[in-house]
Design a protein around this motif. Sequence first.
Motif, PDB file in Angstrom:
ATOM      1  N   PRO A   1      21.480   8.753  22.911  1.00 20.33           N
ATOM      2  CA  PRO A   1      21.048   7.821  21.755  1.00 20.33           C
ATOM      3  C   PRO A   1      20.103   8.121  20.692  1.00 20.33           C
ATOM      4  CG  PRO A   1      20.410   6.640  23.520  1.00 20.33           C
ATOM      5  CD  PRO A   1      20.999   8.017  23.967  1.00 20.33           C
ATOM      6  N   SER A   2      20.160   7.904  19.474  1.00 19.35           N
ATOM      7  CA  SER A   2      19.080   8.248  18.615  1.00 19.35           C
ATOM      8  C   SER A   2      18.945   7.267  17.311  1.00 19.35           C
ATOM      9  CB  SER A   2      19.235   9.770  18.035  1.00 19.35           C
ATOM     10  OG  SER A   2      20.418   9.615  17.290  1.00 19.35           O
ATOM     11  N   ILE A   3      17.758   7.295  16.631  1.00 21.13           N
ATOM     12  CA  ILE A   3      17.453   6.307  15.719  1.00 21.13           C
ATOM     13  C   ILE A   3      16.927   7.038  14.507  1.00 21.13           C
ATOM     14  CG2 ILE A   3      16.160   4.252  14.868  1.00 21.13           C
ATOM     15  CD1 ILE A   3      15.677   3.523  17.604  1.00 21.13           C
ATOM     16  N   PRO A   4      17.426   6.900  13.524  1.00 24.41           N
ATOM     17  CA  PRO A   4      17.011   7.545  11.838  1.00 24.41           C
ATOM     18  C   PRO A   4      15.844   6.994  11.595  1.00 24.41           C
ATOM     19  CG  PRO A   4      19.607   7.259  12.208  1.00 24.41           C
ATOM     20  CD  PRO A   4      18.875   6.528  13.250  1.00 24.41           C
ATOM     21  N   LEU A   5      14.937   7.717  11.321  1.00 28.38           N
ATOM     22  CA  LEU A   5      13.426   7.038  10.518  1.00 28.38           C
ATOM     23  C   LEU A   5      13.151   7.719   9.146  1.00 28.38           C
ATOM     24  CD1 LEU A   5      11.464   7.108  13.811  1.00 28.38           C
ATOM     25  CD2 LEU A   5      12.886   5.244  13.177  1.00 28.38           C
ATOM     26  N   VAL A   6      12.829   7.094   8.493  1.00 28.47           N
ATOM     27  CA  VAL A   6      12.170   7.710   7.069  1.00 28.47           C
ATOM     28  C   VAL A   6      10.781   6.913   7.012  1.00 28.47           C
ATOM     29  CG1 VAL A   6      12.490   7.809   4.797  1.00 28.47           C
ATOM     30  CG2 VAL A   6      14.421   7.636   6.164  1.00 28.47           C
ATOM     31  N   ILE A   7       9.863   7.940   7.221  1.00 28.64           N
ATOM     32  CA  ILE A   7       8.600   7.564   7.275  1.00 28.64           C
ATOM     33  C   ILE A   7       7.625   8.141   6.179  1.00 28.64           C
ATOM     34  CG2 ILE A   7       6.380   7.686   8.546  1.00 28.64           C
ATOM     35  CD1 ILE A   7       8.321   8.712  11.025  1.00 28.64           C
ATOM     36  N   GLN A   8       7.170   7.233   5.507  1.00 29.20           N
ATOM     37  CA  GLN A   8       6.179   7.314   4.170  1.00 29.20           C
ATOM     38  C   GLN A   8       4.928   6.932   4.410  1.00 29.20           C
ATOM     39  OE1 GLN A   8       7.696   5.368   0.468  1.00 29.20           O
ATOM     40  NE2 GLN A   8       9.053   7.189   0.122  1.00 29.20           N
ATOM     41  N   VAL A   9       3.932   7.857   4.298  1.00 31.54           N
ATOM     42  CA  VAL A   9       2.580   7.854   4.308  1.00 31.54           C
ATOM     43  C   VAL A   9       1.875   7.979   2.934  1.00 31.54           C
ATOM     44  CG1 VAL A   9       0.363   8.438   5.565  1.00 31.54           C
ATOM     45  CG2 VAL A   9       2.523   8.764   6.644  1.00 31.54           C
ATOM     46  N   SER A  10       1.313   6.891   2.372  1.00 32.53           N
ATOM     47  CA  SER A  10       0.623   6.923   1.176  1.00 32.53           C
ATOM     48  C   SER A  10      -0.847   6.302   1.186  1.00 32.53           C
ATOM     49  CB  SER A  10       1.596   6.101   0.266  1.00 32.53           C
ATOM     50  OG  SER A  10       1.658   4.611   0.600  1.00 32.53           O
ATOM     51  N   LYS A  11      -1.459   7.005  -0.087  1.00 35.88           N
ATOM     52  CA  LYS A  11      -2.748   6.488  -0.067  1.00 35.88           C
ATOM     53  C   LYS A  11      -2.820   5.441  -1.199  1.00 35.88           C
ATOM     54  CE  LYS A  11      -4.453  10.435   2.289  1.00 35.88           C
ATOM     55  NZ  LYS A  11      -5.672  11.586   2.380  1.00 35.88           N
ATOM     56  N   ARG A  12      -4.060   5.287  -1.713  1.00 40.06           N
ATOM     57  CA  ARG A  12      -4.417   4.433  -2.842  1.00 40.06           C
ATOM     58  C   ARG A  12      -3.765   4.646  -4.160  1.00 40.06           C
ATOM     59  NH1 ARG A  12      -9.066   3.768   0.198  1.00 40.06           N
ATOM     60  NH2 ARG A  12      -9.433   1.719   0.989  1.00 40.06           N
ATOM     61  N   SER A  13      -3.815   6.160  -4.205  1.00 36.89           N
ATOM     62  CA  SER A  13      -3.095   6.647  -5.393  1.00 36.89           C
ATOM     63  C   SER A  13      -2.435   7.900  -5.138  1.00 36.89           C
ATOM     64  CB  SER A  13      -3.966   6.562  -6.769  1.00 36.89           C
ATOM     65  OG  SER A  13      -5.044   7.552  -6.050  1.00 36.89           O
TER      66      SER A  13
END
Length: 258
Positions: free
Chosen positions: A153-165
Amino acid sequence: MALSNILKRSASRFAPLIFNHKNLRHNHHQATALFAAVSDRASGMSRNLLQRSFPSSLHHYSTKPSSDESLLRVIQSEIKCAVESHEEEQVEEVPQGFPFKIENHHGQQTITLTRQYQGETISVEVHMPDIITGAEDDADDSNEEGEESASQPSIPLVIQVSKRSGPCLEFNCTAYPDEIAIDSLSVKDPEAAEDEIIPYEGPDFSDLDENLQKAFHKYLEIRGIKASTTNFLHGYMVDKDSKEYITWLKNLEKFIKD
Protein backbone atom coordinates in the motif's frame (compact mmCIF):
# COMPACT_ATOMS: atom_id res chain seq x y z
CA MET A 1 -129.50 -2.29 -6.56
CA ALA A 2 -129.05 1.46 -6.78
CA LEU A 3 -126.32 1.31 -4.10
CA SER A 4 -124.49 -1.36 -6.06
CA ASN A 5 -124.52 0.77 -9.20
CA ILE A 6 -123.19 3.77 -7.28
CA LEU A 7 -120.27 1.70 -5.90
CA LYS A 8 -119.42 0.36 -9.35
CA ARG A 9 -119.39 3.87 -10.83
CA SER A 10 -117.16 5.14 -7.99
CA ALA A 11 -114.75 2.23 -8.46
CA SER A 12 -114.56 2.86 -12.15
CA ARG A 13 -113.61 6.53 -11.52
CA PHE A 14 -110.86 5.71 -8.96
CA ALA A 15 -109.35 2.78 -10.90
CA PRO A 16 -107.42 4.98 -13.39
CA LEU A 17 -106.08 7.00 -10.48
CA ILE A 18 -104.80 3.86 -8.71
CA PHE A 19 -103.37 2.56 -11.94
CA ASN A 20 -101.65 5.88 -12.65
CA HIS A 21 -100.23 5.94 -9.10
CA LYS A 22 -98.69 2.48 -9.57
CA ASN A 23 -97.27 3.52 -12.92
CA LEU A 24 -95.80 6.64 -11.36
CA ARG A 25 -93.95 4.59 -8.69
CA HIS A 26 -92.74 2.15 -11.32
CA ASN A 27 -91.56 4.93 -13.60
CA HIS A 28 -89.79 6.62 -10.69
CA HIS A 29 -87.75 3.46 -9.96
CA GLN A 30 -86.90 3.11 -13.64
CA ALA A 31 -85.84 6.74 -13.86
CA THR A 32 -83.63 6.39 -10.76
CA ALA A 33 -81.92 3.29 -12.13
CA LEU A 34 -81.45 4.92 -15.52
CA PHE A 35 -79.95 8.06 -13.94
CA ALA A 36 -77.52 5.97 -11.87
CA ALA A 37 -76.45 4.01 -14.94
CA VAL A 38 -75.94 7.18 -16.98
CA SER A 39 -73.97 8.79 -14.11
CA ASP A 40 -71.69 5.75 -13.75
CA ARG A 41 -71.10 5.66 -17.48
CA ALA A 42 -70.35 9.40 -17.58
CA SER A 43 -67.97 9.06 -14.63
CA GLY A 44 -66.18 6.16 -16.30
CA MET A 45 -65.89 8.10 -19.54
CA SER A 46 -64.44 11.07 -17.61
CA ARG A 47 -61.82 8.87 -15.96
CA ASN A 48 -60.87 7.27 -19.26
CA LEU A 49 -60.65 10.67 -20.94
CA LEU A 50 -58.42 12.00 -18.10
CA GLN A 51 -56.14 8.97 -18.26
CA ARG A 52 -55.82 9.27 -22.03
CA SER A 53 -55.09 12.98 -21.78
CA PHE A 54 -52.58 12.87 -18.88
CA PRO A 55 -51.31 9.28 -18.54
CA SER A 56 -47.69 10.06 -17.62
CA SER A 57 -48.61 12.72 -15.08
CA LEU A 58 -51.02 10.49 -13.24
CA HIS A 59 -48.47 7.70 -13.10
CA HIS A 60 -45.69 10.02 -11.99
CA TYR A 61 -47.58 11.50 -9.07
CA SER A 62 -49.17 8.29 -7.91
CA THR A 63 -46.17 6.06 -7.20
CA LYS A 64 -42.34 6.07 -7.21
CA PRO A 65 -40.85 3.78 -9.90
CA SER A 66 -40.11 0.32 -8.55
CA SER A 67 -36.54 0.50 -9.89
CA ASP A 68 -35.90 3.55 -7.65
CA GLU A 69 -37.29 1.72 -4.63
CA SER A 70 -35.01 -1.26 -5.35
CA LEU A 71 -31.97 0.99 -5.75
CA LEU A 72 -32.82 2.80 -2.51
CA ARG A 73 -32.98 -0.48 -0.59
CA VAL A 74 -29.57 -1.55 -1.94
CA ILE A 75 -28.01 1.82 -1.04
CA GLN A 76 -29.46 1.69 2.48
CA SER A 77 -28.12 -1.83 2.93
CA GLU A 78 -24.68 -0.71 1.78
CA ILE A 79 -24.77 2.25 4.20
CA LYS A 80 -25.50 -0.12 7.07
CA CYS A 81 -22.60 -2.41 6.10
CA ALA A 82 -20.20 0.52 5.63
CA VAL A 83 -21.12 2.05 9.01
CA GLU A 84 -20.72 -1.29 10.81
CA SER A 85 -17.37 -1.89 9.11
CA HIS A 86 -16.14 1.59 10.03
CA GLU A 87 -17.18 1.17 13.66
CA GLU A 88 -15.01 -1.95 13.85
CA GLU A 89 -11.93 -0.13 12.54
CA GLN A 90 -9.40 1.29 14.97
CA VAL A 91 -9.42 5.08 14.99
CA GLU A 92 -6.02 6.57 14.21
CA GLU A 93 -4.94 8.90 16.99
CA VAL A 94 -2.48 11.67 16.14
CA PRO A 95 0.82 10.53 17.70
CA GLN A 96 2.44 12.63 20.38
CA GLY A 97 4.96 15.04 18.93
CA PHE A 98 3.46 14.91 15.41
CA PRO A 99 5.09 17.97 13.81
CA PHE A 100 2.35 18.93 11.35
CA LYS A 101 -1.00 20.64 11.62
CA ILE A 102 -3.66 18.59 9.82
CA GLU A 103 -6.28 20.29 7.67
CA ASN A 104 -8.93 17.80 6.58
CA HIS A 105 -10.79 18.74 3.39
CA HIS A 106 -14.22 17.16 3.89
CA GLY A 107 -15.73 15.84 0.67
CA GLN A 108 -12.33 15.80 -1.05
CA GLN A 109 -9.66 13.17 -1.58
CA THR A 110 -6.87 15.05 0.12
CA ILE A 111 -5.70 16.52 3.40
CA THR A 112 -3.03 19.18 3.90
CA LEU A 113 -0.20 19.15 6.43
CA THR A 114 1.62 22.36 7.31
CA ARG A 115 4.47 23.34 9.61
CA GLN A 116 7.13 25.97 10.07
CA TYR A 117 10.77 24.94 10.19
CA GLN A 118 13.65 27.43 10.61
CA GLY A 119 12.03 30.13 8.49
CA GLU A 120 10.62 27.67 5.96
CA THR A 121 7.01 26.72 5.34
CA ILE A 122 6.50 23.04 4.63
CA SER A 123 3.19 22.06 3.05
CA VAL A 124 2.24 18.47 2.25
CA GLU A 125 -0.77 17.46 0.17
CA VAL A 126 -1.68 13.89 1.10
CA HIS A 127 -3.85 11.83 -1.25
CA MET A 128 -6.00 8.76 -0.64
CA PRO A 129 -3.94 5.57 -0.29
CA ASP A 130 -3.58 3.08 -3.09
CA ILE A 131 -4.59 -0.25 -1.55
CA ILE A 132 -3.22 -3.33 -3.27
CA THR A 133 -5.45 -6.43 -2.96
CA GLY A 134 -2.82 -8.93 -4.08
CA ALA A 135 -4.70 -9.99 -7.20
CA GLU A 136 -1.69 -9.10 -9.34
CA ASP A 137 0.91 -10.87 -7.17
CA ASP A 138 1.62 -13.61 -9.73
CA ALA A 139 4.57 -12.53 -11.87
CA ASP A 140 8.01 -13.85 -12.74
CA ASP A 141 10.95 -13.44 -10.36
CA SER A 142 13.10 -11.37 -12.68
CA ASN A 143 12.03 -8.09 -11.05
CA GLU A 144 11.29 -9.12 -7.45
CA GLU A 145 12.30 -5.84 -5.86
CA GLY A 146 10.02 -3.76 -8.11
CA GLU A 147 7.16 -6.17 -7.65
CA GLU A 148 7.56 -6.05 -3.86
CA SER A 149 7.16 -2.26 -3.86
CA ALA A 150 4.23 -2.42 -6.29
CA SER A 151 2.37 -4.88 -4.05
CA GLN A 152 2.59 -2.62 -0.97
CA PRO A 153 0.00 0.00 0.00
CA SER A 154 1.21 3.51 -0.75
CA ILE A 155 0.27 7.16 -0.32
CA PRO A 156 0.95 9.84 -2.95
CA LEU A 157 2.44 13.03 -1.47
CA VAL A 158 3.11 16.46 -2.96
CA ILE A 159 5.58 18.34 -0.74
CA GLN A 160 6.42 22.02 -1.07
CA VAL A 161 9.23 23.72 0.82
CA SER A 162 9.15 27.50 0.51
CA LYS A 163 10.94 30.45 2.11
CA ARG A 164 9.75 33.98 2.75
CA SER A 165 10.29 34.93 -0.87
CA GLY A 166 11.55 33.43 -4.07
CA PRO A 167 11.05 29.97 -5.59
CA CYS A 168 10.08 26.81 -3.76
CA LEU A 169 11.03 23.16 -4.02
CA GLU A 170 8.28 20.71 -4.96
CA PHE A 171 8.70 16.98 -4.40
CA ASN A 172 6.33 14.35 -5.76
CA CYS A 173 6.71 11.30 -3.53
CA THR A 174 5.21 7.88 -2.92
CA ALA A 175 5.21 6.79 0.71
CA TYR A 176 5.38 3.03 1.41
CA PRO A 177 5.28 1.42 4.88
CA ASP A 178 9.07 1.41 5.31
CA GLU A 179 10.34 3.94 2.81
CA ILE A 180 9.56 7.15 0.95
CA ALA A 181 10.35 7.22 -2.74
CA ILE A 182 11.00 10.59 -4.38
CA ASP A 183 9.53 10.41 -7.87
CA SER A 184 10.38 13.91 -9.06
CA LEU A 185 11.87 17.19 -7.87
CA SER A 186 11.36 20.63 -9.37
CA VAL A 187 12.11 24.27 -8.56
CA LYS A 188 8.97 26.41 -8.97
CA ASP A 189 8.12 30.08 -8.81
CA PRO A 190 4.91 30.40 -6.75
CA GLU A 191 4.15 33.77 -8.35
CA ALA A 192 4.42 32.50 -11.93
CA ALA A 193 1.18 32.29 -13.93
CA GLU A 194 -0.06 28.81 -14.66
CA ASP A 195 -0.24 29.43 -18.39
CA GLU A 196 3.47 30.32 -18.65
CA ILE A 197 5.87 27.99 -20.45
CA ILE A 198 6.85 25.07 -18.23
CA PRO A 199 10.44 25.63 -17.03
CA TYR A 200 13.16 23.03 -17.05
CA GLU A 201 12.64 20.78 -14.02
CA GLY A 202 15.84 18.78 -14.06
CA PRO A 203 16.39 15.09 -14.87
CA ASP A 204 14.39 12.19 -13.48
CA PHE A 205 15.19 11.88 -9.80
CA SER A 206 16.33 8.29 -10.22
CA ASP A 207 18.95 9.50 -12.73
CA LEU A 208 20.60 11.79 -10.19
CA ASP A 209 23.84 10.83 -8.51
CA GLU A 210 23.13 8.36 -5.71
CA ASN A 211 24.74 10.58 -3.08
CA LEU A 212 22.54 13.49 -4.22
CA GLN A 213 19.46 11.29 -3.93
CA LYS A 214 20.39 10.29 -0.38
CA ALA A 215 21.02 13.92 0.56
CA PHE A 216 17.51 14.95 -0.58
CA HIS A 217 15.97 12.06 1.36
CA LYS A 218 17.79 13.33 4.46
CA TYR A 219 16.62 16.88 3.64
CA LEU A 220 12.95 15.75 3.76
CA GLU A 221 13.47 13.57 6.83
CA ILE A 222 14.80 16.49 8.86
CA ARG A 223 11.64 18.43 7.92
CA GLY A 224 9.35 15.66 9.20
CA ILE A 225 8.79 13.56 6.07
CA LYS A 226 9.81 10.16 7.39
CA ALA A 227 8.43 6.64 7.77
CA SER A 228 6.85 7.21 11.20
CA THR A 229 4.91 10.17 9.76
CA THR A 230 3.70 8.43 6.63
CA ASN A 231 2.75 5.22 8.45
CA PHE A 232 0.37 7.24 10.63
CA LEU A 233 -0.93 9.03 7.53
CA HIS A 234 -1.73 5.73 5.86
CA GLY A 235 -4.12 4.73 8.68
CA TYR A 236 -5.52 8.26 8.86
CA MET A 237 -6.30 8.29 5.14
CA VAL A 238 -7.88 4.82 5.23
CA ASP A 239 -10.19 6.13 7.97
CA LYS A 240 -10.95 9.25 5.89
CA ASP A 241 -11.71 7.08 2.87
CA SER A 242 -14.28 5.10 4.90
CA LYS A 243 -15.95 8.27 6.18
CA GLU A 244 -16.07 9.88 2.73
CA TYR A 245 -17.60 6.70 1.30
CA ILE A 246 -20.38 6.72 3.90
CA THR A 247 -21.08 10.41 3.22
CA TRP A 248 -21.15 9.70 -0.52
CA LEU A 249 -23.67 6.88 -0.02
CA LYS A 250 -25.89 9.09 2.14
CA ASN A 251 -25.85 11.80 -0.53
CA LEU A 252 -26.97 9.18 -3.06
CA GLU A 253 -29.74 8.05 -0.71
CA LYS A 254 -30.98 11.63 -0.28
CA PHE A 255 -31.01 12.21 -4.05
CA ILE A 256 -32.99 9.03 -4.78
CA LYS A 257 -35.46 9.80 -1.96
CA ASP A 258 -36.11 13.32 -3.22
